[in-house]
Scaffold this active site. Structure first.
Site, PDB file in Angstrom:
ATOM      1  N   ASP A 144     -27.392   3.502  75.414  1.00  0.00           N
ATOM      2  CA  ASP A 144     -27.909   3.938  74.128  1.00  0.00           C
ATOM      3  C   ASP A 144     -27.139   5.132  73.580  1.00  0.00           C
ATOM      4  O   ASP A 144     -26.535   5.903  74.331  1.00  0.00           O
ATOM      5  CB  ASP A 144     -29.384   4.319  74.260  1.00  0.00           C
ATOM      6  CG  ASP A 144     -30.250   3.141  74.691  1.00  0.00           C
ATOM      7  OD1 ASP A 144     -29.873   1.999  74.402  1.00  0.00           O
ATOM      8  OD2 ASP A 144     -31.298   3.386  75.319  1.00  0.00           O
ATOM      9  N   LYS A 145     -27.207   5.287  72.269  1.00  0.00           N
ATOM     10  CA  LYS A 145     -26.501   6.380  71.594  1.00  0.00           C
ATOM     11  C   LYS A 145     -26.790   7.721  72.246  1.00  0.00           C
ATOM     12  O   LYS A 145     -25.871   8.502  72.525  1.00  0.00           O
ATOM     13  CB  LYS A 145     -26.913   6.420  70.117  1.00  0.00           C
ATOM     14  CG  LYS A 145     -26.326   7.587  69.336  1.00  0.00           C
ATOM     15  CD  LYS A 145     -26.829   7.613  67.907  1.00  0.00           C
ATOM     16  CE  LYS A 145     -26.287   8.825  67.154  1.00  0.00           C
ATOM     17  NZ  LYS A 145     -26.783   8.894  65.761  1.00  0.00           N
TER      18      LYS A 145
END
Length: 341
Positions: A144-145
């Protein structure tokens, strides 16, 4: 656009199908995956004894002369960007990156630039054999970011296929470090009553559910027990914080790799990650359990406290075992230091 011609002879005792025989005997240096070969056959780029054959199921015999016209990889439509990268390992086939929190892996409508792929295209500077006929990095998994840590990316079709197969078979070693609310201890009767939760020897929490997109919030994943995709996460307590204990550093590892898997599983168990805006929430901790410094650090932590710390896999071309470790980023190290006060 230029092209290259690959020629070889079908060896003895070939599989009966053309596609399987060609996949077995194509020279390794051609760096053509089974998927790419299947597409080339369908596109009429393969000849058997001088005649174009487009049926992948066609019969093939030992000694057949194979010629494949392969167009050189096209440039990607994604633009290169000069973004610093922490490179842990790189060779002709793959690259391992320690991704910082805040960086998206692949361009998407909400993040068209500033991604890991943009940075890699600049780093490679055109020295990329291509994946699927396009000069682009082969993304075989994502984090994830706002999750930091290790990520492997393929630089060729052959590496992409080999890595993807290992992820599909769940043979890749992936360990994460996370800081969660509460302590996921097997002695907690509440936790033993959570559906899908069980404990293995060594006080290891095992979470087994199905995961799918949330019905009303498409940005979230939801735990299911029918439908969705099978997901298994394990977690082990590394350190606890507070008096009484109200937070923990846990080591999590994946048997499967689904979107947001650790985050949604830990939240399902009642131990959401500190700082997670989607699943963790902002919990009030007992006023006397932690110091005011620790309380402030927990409340101010800006992202999910999750770091991909260990990544291990077999090299998709040489077969050698590769294993990498990335230390905690500074923000998580500072969070732990505050929790210890």
């Amino acid at each position: 656009m230029g092209s290259r011609r690959i020629e070889f002879v079908i060896a003895e005792n070939p599989p009966k199908r053309l596609d399987k025989a060609v996949s077995r005997d194509v020279p390794e240096e051609a760096s053509l995956s089974r998927t790419r070969l299947a597409r080339l056959i369908e596109d009429g780029a393969l000849m058997v004894d001088g005649a174009v054959v487009q049926d992948p199921k066609a019969k093939i015999a030992e000694g057949a002369q194979i010629a494949i016209e392969v167009e050189e990889a096209e440039d990607s439509h994604i633009g290169p960007e000069d973004i610093p990268l922490e490179i842990v390992f790189e060779d002709d086939d793959l690259i391992v990156i320690n991704k910082p929190a805040g960086m998206v892996v692949h361009p998407a409508p909400g993040s068209p630039s500033g991604t890991l792929v943009n940075a890699l295209l600049h780093h490679f500077g055109g020295n990329l054999s291509g994946v699927g006929g396009v000069k682009r990095p082969g993304i075989v998994h994502r984090i994830d970011k706002e999750t930091s840590g290790l990520l492997v990316v393929a630089k060729s079709d052959a590496a992409h296929q080999g890595l993807a197969a290992q992820f599909e078979k769940h043979t890749v070693e992936r360990y994460y470090q996370a800081v969660c609310y509460g302590v996921p201890d097997g002695n907690d009767p509440r936790l033993r009553g959570v559906k899908g939760a069980s404990f293995e020897p060594g006080n290891i929490l095992k979470l087994t559910t199905q995961l799918a997109r949330h019905k009303t919030d498409r940005q979230r994943q939801a735990v299911l027990f029918q439908g969705g995709r099978h997901a298994v996460t394990r977690a082990r307590i590394v350190e606890t914080f507070g008096n009484p204990s109200c937070a923990a550093l846990v080591e999590c590892w994946l048997e499967t790799g689904r979107t947001h898997q650790i985050r949604v599983h830990m939240a399902h168990a009642g131990h959401g990650l500190i700082g997670d805006p989607t699943y963790g929430g902002r919990r009030k901790l007992a006023a006397k359990a932690l110091s005011t410094t620790a309380q402030a650090a927990v409340q101010a932590f800006p992202r999910q406290a999750l770091h991909a710390a260990v990544l291990g896999f077999d090299h998709p071309v040489t077969g050698g075992l590769l294993r990498f470790e990335a230390p905690l980023p500074q923000d998580m190290a500072d969070l732990l230091a505050a929790l210890r006060q």
